[in-house]
Design a protein around this motif. Sequence first.
Motif, PDB file in Angstrom:
ATOM      1  N   ASN A   1       0.847  -1.178   0.000  1.00 13.59           N
ATOM      2  CA  ASN A   1       0.000   0.000   0.000  1.00 13.59           C
ATOM      3  C   ASN A   1       0.895   1.245   0.000  1.00 13.59           C
ATOM      4  OD1 ASN A   1       0.628   0.854   2.723  1.00 13.59           O
ATOM      5  ND2 ASN A   1      -0.861  -0.626   3.506  1.00 13.59           N
ATOM      6  N   ILE A   2       0.295   2.405  -0.229  1.00 14.06           N
ATOM      7  CA  ILE A   2       1.061   3.631  -0.414  1.00 14.06           C
ATOM      8  C   ILE A   2       1.924   3.948   0.804  1.00 14.06           C
ATOM      9  CG2 ILE A   2       0.902   6.122  -0.766  1.00 14.06           C
ATOM     10  CD1 ILE A   2       0.308   4.484  -3.249  1.00 14.06           C
ATOM     11  N   GLN A   3       1.356   3.845   1.967  1.00 11.28           N
ATOM     12  CA  GLN A   3       2.102   4.182   3.178  1.00 11.28           C
ATOM     13  C   GLN A   3       3.288   3.252   3.380  1.00 11.28           C
ATOM     14  OE1 GLN A   3       0.010   3.836   6.987  1.00 11.28           O
ATOM     15  NE2 GLN A   3       0.836   5.832   7.561  1.00 11.28           N
TER      16      GLN A   3
ATOM     17  N   GLU B   1      -1.284  11.701  -7.961  1.00  8.45           N
ATOM     18  CA  GLU B   1      -1.355  10.463  -8.745  1.00  8.45           C
ATOM     19  C   GLU B   1      -1.760   9.278  -7.867  1.00  8.45           C
ATOM     20  OE1 GLU B   1       2.482   8.933 -10.144  1.00  8.45           O
ATOM     21  OE2 GLU B   1       3.464  10.222  -8.662  1.00  8.45           O
ATOM     22  N   HIS B   2      -1.599   9.409  -6.553  1.00 11.34           N
ATOM     23  CA  HIS B   2      -1.971   8.341  -5.628  1.00 11.34           C
ATOM     24  C   HIS B   2      -3.379   8.516  -5.045  1.00 11.34           C
ATOM     25  CE1 HIS B   2       2.123   7.105  -5.979  1.00 11.34           C
ATOM     26  NE2 HIS B   2       2.609   8.145  -5.329  1.00 11.34           N
ATOM     27  N   ILE B   3      -4.069   9.571  -5.446  1.00  8.76           N
ATOM     28  CA  ILE B   3      -5.375   9.905  -4.900  1.00  8.76           C
ATOM     29  C   ILE B   3      -6.435   9.716  -5.985  1.00  8.76           C
ATOM     30  CG2 ILE B   3      -6.786  11.685  -3.813  1.00  8.76           C
ATOM     31  CD1 ILE B   3      -4.420  10.794  -2.092  1.00  8.76           C
TER      32      ILE B   3
ATOM     33  N   VAL C   1       9.126  -2.460  -6.450  1.00 13.38           N
ATOM     34  CA  VAL C   1       7.883  -2.031  -5.813  1.00 13.38           C
ATOM     35  C   VAL C   1       7.192  -1.039  -6.748  1.00 13.38           C
ATOM     36  CG1 VAL C   1       6.832  -0.871  -3.835  1.00 13.38           C
ATOM     37  CG2 VAL C   1       8.852  -2.335  -3.508  1.00 13.38           C
ATOM     38  N   GLU C   2       5.975  -1.336  -7.138  1.00 18.54           N
ATOM     39  CA  GLU C   2       5.165  -0.442  -7.962  1.00 18.54           C
ATOM     40  C   GLU C   2       4.005   0.071  -7.123  1.00 18.54           C
ATOM     41  OE1 GLU C   2       4.077  -2.356 -11.611  1.00 18.54           O
ATOM     42  OE2 GLU C   2       6.130  -2.263 -12.395  1.00 18.54           O
ATOM     43  N   LEU C   3       3.843   1.390  -7.097  1.00 13.24           N
ATOM     44  CA  LEU C   3       2.840   2.012  -6.257  1.00 13.24           C
ATOM     45  C   LEU C   3       1.520   2.176  -7.003  1.00 13.24           C
ATOM     46  CD1 LEU C   3       5.718   2.890  -5.155  1.00 13.24           C
ATOM     47  CD2 LEU C   3       4.511   4.735  -4.023  1.00 13.24           C
TER      48      LEU C   3
END
Length: 216
Positions: A10-12, A120-122, A167-169
Motif C-alpha cells: 500500500n502507499i504508506q 497520482e496516488h489519490i 515495488v510499484e505504487l
Amino acid sequence: MLLSNTIIMNIQQAYNVWAEQYDNNNNKTRDLEAVALRQTLSKIDFSNVLEIGCGTGKNSVWFVEKASDVLAVDFSEEMLAKARAKINAGNINFQQADITKPWGFTNNKFQLASFSLVLEHIQDLDFIFSQLKEKVDDDGYVYIGELHPFKQYQGSLARFDTENGRVELQCYVHNISAFLNAAINNGFTLVSLNEWFDDGDEKQVPRILTLLLKKQ
C-alpha cells in the motif's frame, strides 16, 4: 500481468520503505518537479504554506526560506523522519496525516497549498479540492506538480527497486481536464499551466505537469 519480482505494497508502506533510498536514487521526476515548483512559485508572494506530500523535504528546504510558517504533511512516517533530520528550522512543523480523510490535522488557513507528486496516488480529486476550499485563504493559491498524464499513458508510474524486487505504487491517471474540473467545481481558477521536459527538449513527451490555481 505482474512479474514474479514485482512487490505490491500500500502507499504508506511503500513510501516508508522508499524513504531510505529516496534522496539518493536517480529520479528525473523528483528532480524536475523540484525545479518546476521553484520557478512557478517564485513569481507569487505567500507567508504561510500547507505543503502536502513533503516527503524527505526536497521542497520544504525552499519553503522555509520563502515563508514565515510552513506546515509540512506526509502519509509516511519514515519520509517525515528524513525531512525532520534534514531541516532544522523554527518556522516549520512536520505532521503525519492521511489526506483522503477530512483534514482535521489543522485549523489554520493558508495562503498557499502545494502538492508535489501526490495526487497520482489519490483517486477522488473532488474530495481533495473540497478540503482545500476550507483551508486556503480567499485569493490564496494551490500549486500542483505531477507526473504528466502523457507519461502515465506510456506506462510510467512511481516505482523503485529493492533487493527483493521492484515495488510499484498504486497510481491513478488524472487527465488535465480532471484537475481543472475539480478545481473549478470548488471555487478555484487557473492562473498558469505548464509542461516540463527532460533537458528542456520539447520534442519529447513532457515529464511534469504543473498547475497554479487561485481561490476566488
